[in-house]
Each structure stands twice: as structure tokens, then as C-alpha cells.
Enzyme design. Structure first.
Site, PDB file in Angstrom:
ATOM      1  N   TYR A 129       0.852  -1.198   0.000  1.00 43.21           N
ATOM      2  CA  TYR A 129       0.000   0.000   0.000  1.00 43.21           C
ATOM      3  C   TYR A 129       0.885   1.245   0.000  1.00 43.21           C
ATOM      4  O   TYR A 129       1.850   1.318   0.779  1.00 43.21           O
ATOM      5  CB  TYR A 129      -0.941  -0.001   1.222  1.00 43.21           C
ATOM      6  N   SER A 130       0.532   2.202  -0.866  1.00 50.08           N
ATOM      7  CA  SER A 130       1.271   3.466  -0.906  1.00 50.08           C
ATOM      8  C   SER A 130       1.023   4.225   0.396  1.00 50.08           C
ATOM      9  O   SER A 130      -0.113   4.274   0.875  1.00 50.08           O
ATOM     10  CB  SER A 130       0.788   4.362  -2.040  1.00 50.08           C
ATOM     11  N   CYS A 307       0.000   7.543 -10.641  1.00 50.27           N
ATOM     12  CA  CYS A 307      -0.294   6.526  -9.629  1.00 50.27           C
ATOM     13  C   CYS A 307      -1.772   6.180  -9.635  1.00 50.27           C
ATOM     14  O   CYS A 307      -2.624   7.064  -9.741  1.00 50.27           O
ATOM     15  CB  CYS A 307       0.117   7.030  -8.244  1.00 50.27           C
ATOM     16  N   GLU A 347       3.635   4.336 -10.811  1.00 54.68           N
ATOM     17  CA  GLU A 347       3.310   3.230  -9.912  1.00 54.68           C
ATOM     18  C   GLU A 347       1.826   2.932 -10.064  1.00 54.68           C
ATOM     19  O   GLU A 347       0.982   3.640  -9.521  1.00 54.68           O
ATOM     20  CB  GLU A 347       3.641   3.590  -8.468  1.00 54.68           C
ATOM     21  N   TYR A 349      -1.320  -0.196 -10.230  1.00 56.51           N
ATOM     22  CA  TYR A 349      -1.596  -1.538  -9.710  1.00 56.51           C
ATOM     23  C   TYR A 349      -3.013  -1.973 -10.039  1.00 56.51           C
ATOM     24  O   TYR A 349      -3.802  -1.148 -10.497  1.00 56.51           O
ATOM     25  CB  TYR A 349      -1.359  -1.572  -8.199  1.00 56.51           C
TER      26      TYR A 349
HETATM   27  C1  LIG Z   1       2.989  -0.570  -5.183  1.00 55.38           C
HETATM   28  C2  LIG Z   1       1.531  -0.795  -4.852  1.00 55.38           C
HETATM   29  C3  LIG Z   1       0.846   0.165  -4.127  1.00 55.38           C
HETATM   30  C4  LIG Z   1      -0.496  -0.035  -3.826  1.00 55.38           C
HETATM   31  N1  LIG Z   1      -1.147   0.938  -3.128  1.00 55.38           N
HETATM   32  C5  LIG Z   1      -2.446   0.790  -2.818  1.00 55.38           C
HETATM   33  C6  LIG Z   1      -3.140   1.811  -2.113  1.00 55.38           C
HETATM   34  O1  LIG Z   1      -2.580   2.852  -1.760  1.00 55.38           O
HETATM   35  N2  LIG Z   1      -4.448   1.600  -1.817  1.00 55.38           N
HETATM   36  C7  LIG Z   1      -5.118   0.461  -2.200  1.00 55.38           C
HETATM   37  O2  LIG Z   1      -6.302   0.327  -1.892  1.00 55.38           O
HETATM   38  N3  LIG Z   1      -4.464  -0.521  -2.886  1.00 55.38           N
HETATM   39  C8  LIG Z   1      -3.160  -0.394  -3.190  1.00 55.38           C
HETATM   40  N4  LIG Z   1      -2.499  -1.393  -3.861  1.00 55.38           N
HETATM   41  C9  LIG Z   1      -3.229  -2.662  -4.162  1.00 55.38           C
HETATM   42  C10 LIG Z   1      -3.100  -3.631  -2.965  1.00 55.38           C
HETATM   43  O3  LIG Z   1      -1.757  -4.075  -2.857  1.00 55.38           O
HETATM   44  C11 LIG Z   1      -3.956  -4.905  -3.102  1.00 55.38           C
HETATM   45  O4  LIG Z   1      -3.650  -5.501  -4.335  1.00 55.38           O
HETATM   46  C12 LIG Z   1      -5.437  -4.653  -3.038  1.00 55.38           C
HETATM   47  O5  LIG Z   1      -5.792  -4.041  -1.788  1.00 55.38           O
HETATM   48  C13 LIG Z   1      -6.210  -5.984  -3.136  1.00 55.38           C
HETATM   49  O6  LIG Z   1      -5.730  -6.859  -2.173  1.00 55.38           O
HETATM   50  P1  LIG Z   1      -6.730  -7.829  -1.409  1.00 55.38           P
HETATM   51  O7  LIG Z   1      -5.968  -8.693  -0.486  1.00 55.38           O
HETATM   52  O8  LIG Z   1      -7.843  -7.051  -0.812  1.00 55.38           O
HETATM   53  O9  LIG Z   1      -7.345  -8.671  -2.589  1.00 55.38           O
HETATM   54  P2  LIG Z   1      -7.097 -10.246  -2.846  1.00 55.38           P
HETATM   55  O10 LIG Z   1      -7.841 -11.050  -1.861  1.00 55.38           O
HETATM   56  O11 LIG Z   1      -5.640 -10.472  -2.974  1.00 55.38           O
HETATM   57  O12 LIG Z   1      -7.804 -10.394  -4.228  1.00 55.38           O
HETATM   58  C14 LIG Z   1      -7.208  -9.905  -5.377  1.00 55.38           C
HETATM   59  C15 LIG Z   1      -7.524 -10.872  -6.489  1.00 55.38           C
HETATM   60  O13 LIG Z   1      -8.927 -10.843  -6.734  1.00 55.38           O
HETATM   61  C16 LIG Z   1      -9.169 -11.132  -8.088  1.00 55.38           C
HETATM   62  N5  LIG Z   1     -10.020 -10.074  -8.639  1.00 55.38           N
HETATM   63  C17 LIG Z   1      -9.940  -8.764  -8.385  1.00 55.38           C
HETATM   64  N6  LIG Z   1     -10.898  -8.087  -9.036  1.00 55.38           N
HETATM   65  C18 LIG Z   1     -11.610  -9.019  -9.700  1.00 55.38           C
HETATM   66  C19 LIG Z   1     -12.738  -8.961 -10.575  1.00 55.38           C
HETATM   67  N7  LIG Z   1     -13.309  -7.794 -10.857  1.00 55.38           N
HETATM   68  N8  LIG Z   1     -13.200 -10.104 -11.090  1.00 55.38           N
HETATM   69  C20 LIG Z   1     -12.615 -11.294 -10.794  1.00 55.38           C
HETATM   70  N9  LIG Z   1     -11.544 -11.414  -9.988  1.00 55.38           N
HETATM   71  C21 LIG Z   1     -11.054 -10.292  -9.461  1.00 55.38           C
HETATM   72  C22 LIG Z   1      -7.825 -11.168  -8.794  1.00 55.38           C
HETATM   73  O14 LIG Z   1      -7.465 -12.522  -8.932  1.00 55.38           O
HETATM   74  C23 LIG Z   1      -6.911 -10.489  -7.823  1.00 55.38           C
HETATM   75  O15 LIG Z   1      -5.587 -10.963  -7.908  1.00 55.38           O
HETATM   76  C24 LIG Z   1      -1.162  -1.222  -4.213  1.00 55.38           C
HETATM   77  C25 LIG Z   1      -0.462  -2.178  -4.938  1.00 55.38           C
HETATM   78  C26 LIG Z   1       0.859  -1.971  -5.263  1.00 55.38           C
HETATM   79  C27 LIG Z   1       1.579  -3.035  -6.033  1.00 55.38           C
END
Ligand SMILES: Cc1cc2nc3c(=O)[nH]c(=O)nc-3n(C[C@H](O)[C@H](O)[C@H](O)COP(=O)(O)OP(=O)(O)OC[C@H]3O[C@@H](n4cnc5c(N)ncnc54)[C@H](O)[C@@H]3O)c2cc1C
Length: 349
Positions: A129-130, A307, A347, A349
Site C-alpha cells: 500500500y502506498s 499513480c 506506480e 496496480y
Molecule cells: C505498489 C503498490 C501500491 C499499492 N497501493 C495501494 C493503495 O494505496 N491503496 C489500495 O487500496 N491498494 C493499493 N495497492 C493494491 C493492494 O496491494 C492490493 O492488491 C489490493 O488491496 C487488493 O488486495 P486484497 O488482499 O484485498 O485482494 P485479494 O484477496 O488479494 O484479491 C485480489 C484478487 O482478486 C481477483 N479479482 C480482483 N478483481 C476481480 C474482478 N473484478 N473479477 C474477478 N476477480 C477479481 C484477482 O485474482 C486479484 O488478484 C497497491 C499495490 C501496489 C503493487
């Protein structure tokens, strides 16, 4: 007395015959001409210069906490950022760092390890997360860190069942006093230049605002002896609806306080229309201001930061390509050199 050179040669011969001696020749000053053959019809576009003051590598904290031994902080607050009528759920979270050694600078990210185990019974992997606060934190006491988190939710493509993202839900549901496992910090792509006169162009969608909030606080809200921002900060912020403008009040307050140094341009896709009648996405705003942006990006002290949602770069490139093409410049080539010069930062994602 001024004489042409051929007359002067004749005079010198006569002086010599008369036995006179020349003691001095005054050469009139001539206007210095630049060493260019012909003036170009339009000034050529110079290749991008590297950013003047790069940060020293040792100044950047990285991986102070690793996944096997994360820092366990406490949630201090969790506030909703999307107002009534907006879509989705986005929260501003502040965590207490006072019990550990975690340090960070603006533009970095941290890892969060969600509680519980995955489908295979293994601990969850970290998500990045940023960081949305400056190194001094929202309380400006160097003891907190803040994030801006969107709860991922979607309908399962096969079952139609509502699915929530593991880590984003874990964070969005957090209560003050809850533990949070943090790793990092990581990231060197989105760091601000040290130069307080730099121009900072920011293009963000949704939670992509997080690092920009940190930059803006550092530039305008905090007072530093070694960093008094005097450049132009221009934020292009894309959201779906007005109630989805995250940190709206903060942003607009800064704009009214610093109108000469901070420009704020929204692209509200479901409410505003671009000139051609299509939805107003961030790329429409880029196209609208393409000439100004093109002028700006050519300046040695301009840095551009992108971003947010993956895919937003395509539209930005389209707008910039059109502007660059007017000057006979191939944008992808120019952008490559900007990246090399550490002045084009992405950046998504
Ligand atoms: C450098 C960087 C900075 C980031 N900064 C932020 C930030 O500031 N704020 C923020 O909110 N997030 C940010 N993210 C994103 C964050 O890291 C997570 O990826 C995001 O919160 C989702 O994680 P999760 O565990 O909730 O979802 P997970 O449980 O990991 O689920 C994600 C998975 O769900 C599936 N999926 C997602 N959407 C769909 C869809 N519509 N249909 C079907 N399948 C789907 C995909 O397989 C995906 O890989 C950042 C990512 C990076 C790489």
C-alpha cells in the site's frame, strides 16, 4: 579613428616608410554571435536532462521490517473517505509506529500482512500500500503512518457470489486498537526530488492519490528549514463521482491557500463530459492541457508522477503523444529518455 582593414595595411606601410612606430591598435568590440549555422524554424526539442539533485541512496530507508518479523503496530483511526452518493468503500487509516523503528519517506509503500491463513492454511502473503502521509505522519510527531485503502469487492465471474479482497477488507474493517502487521518500507520509484523549485505533475486515479497527499503535505502543510516548496504542483485527479473525490476538503483548502503553486484539476468520469461528449477521464484532461504539459515536461526541473489504476497510462500517453507530435517529437522515445533521467515516475496496480 576607425579604418577598414585594407586601408590600415596601407597606412602601416606609410608609417614604416616615415620611420614611425606603431604602439597600439584599438579593435572595436563586435557583437558575439551564437555558434549556430542557421536559425531553426522552431527551437529544437532538447533531450531531457537528468534531475539535478538525486537522493543519496543511504537516505532512503528500505525493508526495516521483513515478512518473517513484521512490525506489529496499532490502528489509531479508520475514517471513511467516500461520501454519500459515491461508489465503493475507501478508508483513511492511521497506525501507531511509536513502539518500533519503522521510518519512511514520501512516495514509499509498506506491506501489510492480513490476519489469518489462506486456502492452503498458510499465513497470508503481504500486500503493498502506498503511504498517504509524510515521514512526519498526520500528527506531525514522527510516530504514525497513514494509508488510503479501497476495499476490493466484485462478483465472482462463475458463481456470482460477492467476493471481498482479503487484505483490503481486513484493513477497511479495522477498529482503533487493533493490531496491524507491517513490513517495509519499500519503493524508490515515487520519491520526490529534493529540489524545492521543481515542478511536480501528479496524475492519479482513486487511491492513487495516496502518495500525492504525502507530497502536498510536505510541500504546503508542513514547515521545513531545508525544503520550502517554490515550484508548481499540478494534480490531475480522476474519480467516478464527486463524493469519490478523496481528501476533497484538504485538497481544495490547499488550492485556495496556494493558488500560485498548486493547481488542482479533477476528471469526474460519470458527471463531467470531455469536449467530444465522451466521459471525462484523466486522459481527457491531459488532452485539454496537452500543450501546457508538453512545455512543462521539457523543463529540466519537472517531474511527472502517475499513480493508481493500471491502464491509466495508455490515455496519458495518447494525450502526450499528440502534444509532442505537434513539435515533431516521438513521445515514446522522449518518454524513455525522461524515465532514464528519473523524471517520469509510474506506480500503477
Ligand atoms: C505498489 C503498490 C501500491 C499499492 N497501493 C495501494 C493503495 O494505496 N491503496 C489500495 O487500496 N491498494 C493499493 N495497492 C493494491 C493492494 O496491494 C492490493 O492488491 C489490493 O488491496 C487488493 O488486495 P486484497 O488482499 O484485498 O485482494 P485479494 O484477496 O488479494 O484479491 C485480489 C484478487 O482478486 C481477483 N479479482 C480482483 N478483481 C476481480 C474482478 N473484478 N473479477 C474477478 N476477480 C477479481 C484477482 O485474482 C486479484 O488478484 C497497491 C499495490 C501496489 C503493487
Amino acid at each position: 579613428m576607425e579604418k577598414p582593414f585594407d586601408r590600415l595595411k596601407k597606412d602601416l606601410r606609410n608609417f614604416a616608410k616615415a620611420g614611425a612606430k606603431m604602439v597600439n591598435i584599438d579593435v572595436p568590440e563586435v557583437e558575439e554571435k551564437p555558434i549556430i549555422a542557421e536559425p531553426a524554424p522552431e527551437a529544437p526539442v532538447a533531450p531531457p536532462q537528468s534531475a539535478k539533485k538525486a537522493k543519496k541512496k543511504d537516505d532512503i530507508p528500505v525493508n526495516i521490517y521483513r515478512p518473517k518479523t513484521p512490525f506489529v503496530g496499532k490502528c489509531l483511526s479508520n475514517e471513511a473517505l467516500v461520501r454519500e452518493g459515491g461508489e465503493g468503500r475507501v478508508q483513511h487509516l492511521m497506525f501507531d509506529l511509536s513502539e518500533g523503528d519503522l521510518r519512511y519517506i514520501e512516495g514509499q509503500s509498506i506491506g501489510i500482512i492480513p490476519a489469518g491463513t489462506d486456502a492452503n492454511g498458510k499465513p497470508h502473503k503481504l500486500r503493498l500500500y502506498s503511504i498517504a502521509s509524510t515521514r512526519h505522519g498526520d500528527r506531525v510527531d514522527d510516530k504514525t503512518i497513514s494509508l488510503c485503502v479501497r476495499q476490493l469487492e466484485y462478483d465472482h465471474p462463475e458463481t456470482g457470489e460477492r467476493v471481498y479482497g482479503v487484505c483490503s477488507k481486513h484493513l477497511c474493517d479495522m477498529q482503533p486498537g487493533d493490531d496491524v502487521k507491517i513490513t517495509g518500507p519499500v519503493g524508490k520509484e515515487m520519491l520526490l526530488p529534493d529540489d524545492p523549485e521543481a515542478n511536480i505533475i501528479m496524475m492519479g486515479t482513486g487511491t492513487g492519490i495516496a502518495p500525492f497527499r504525502a507530497y502536498l503535505w510536505r510541500m504546503f502543510k508542513e514547515k521545513h528549514d531545508d525544503y520550502k516548496f517554490k515550484g508548481l504542483a499540478w494534480l490531475f485527479f480522476g474519480v467516478a463521482y464527486t463524493p469519490n473525490i478523496l481528501y476533497k476538503e484538504e485538497l481544495e483548502e490547499l488550492q485556495s491557500q496556494y493558488p500560485d503553486n498548486f493547481r488542482l484539476t479533477y476528471a469526474i468520469s460519470r458527471e463531467q463530459k470531455a469536449a467530444d461528449g465522451s466521459k471525462m477521464y484523466i486522459q481527457s484532461r491531459i488532452a485539454e492541457h496537452a500543450d501546457e504539459l508538453w512545455e512543462l515536461v521539457q523543463k529540466e526541473n519537472t517531474h511527472t508522477y502517475i499513480c493508481g489504476l493500471k491502464g491509466m497510462e495508455g490515455g496519458i500517453d495518447e494525450g502526450m503523444s499528440a502534444a509532442a507530435a505537434k513539435h515533431g517529437v516521438d513521445w515514446s522515445e522522449y518518454q524513455r529518455t525522461l524515465k532514464k533521467a528519473h523524471r517520469w515516475h509510474v506506480e500503477t496496480y
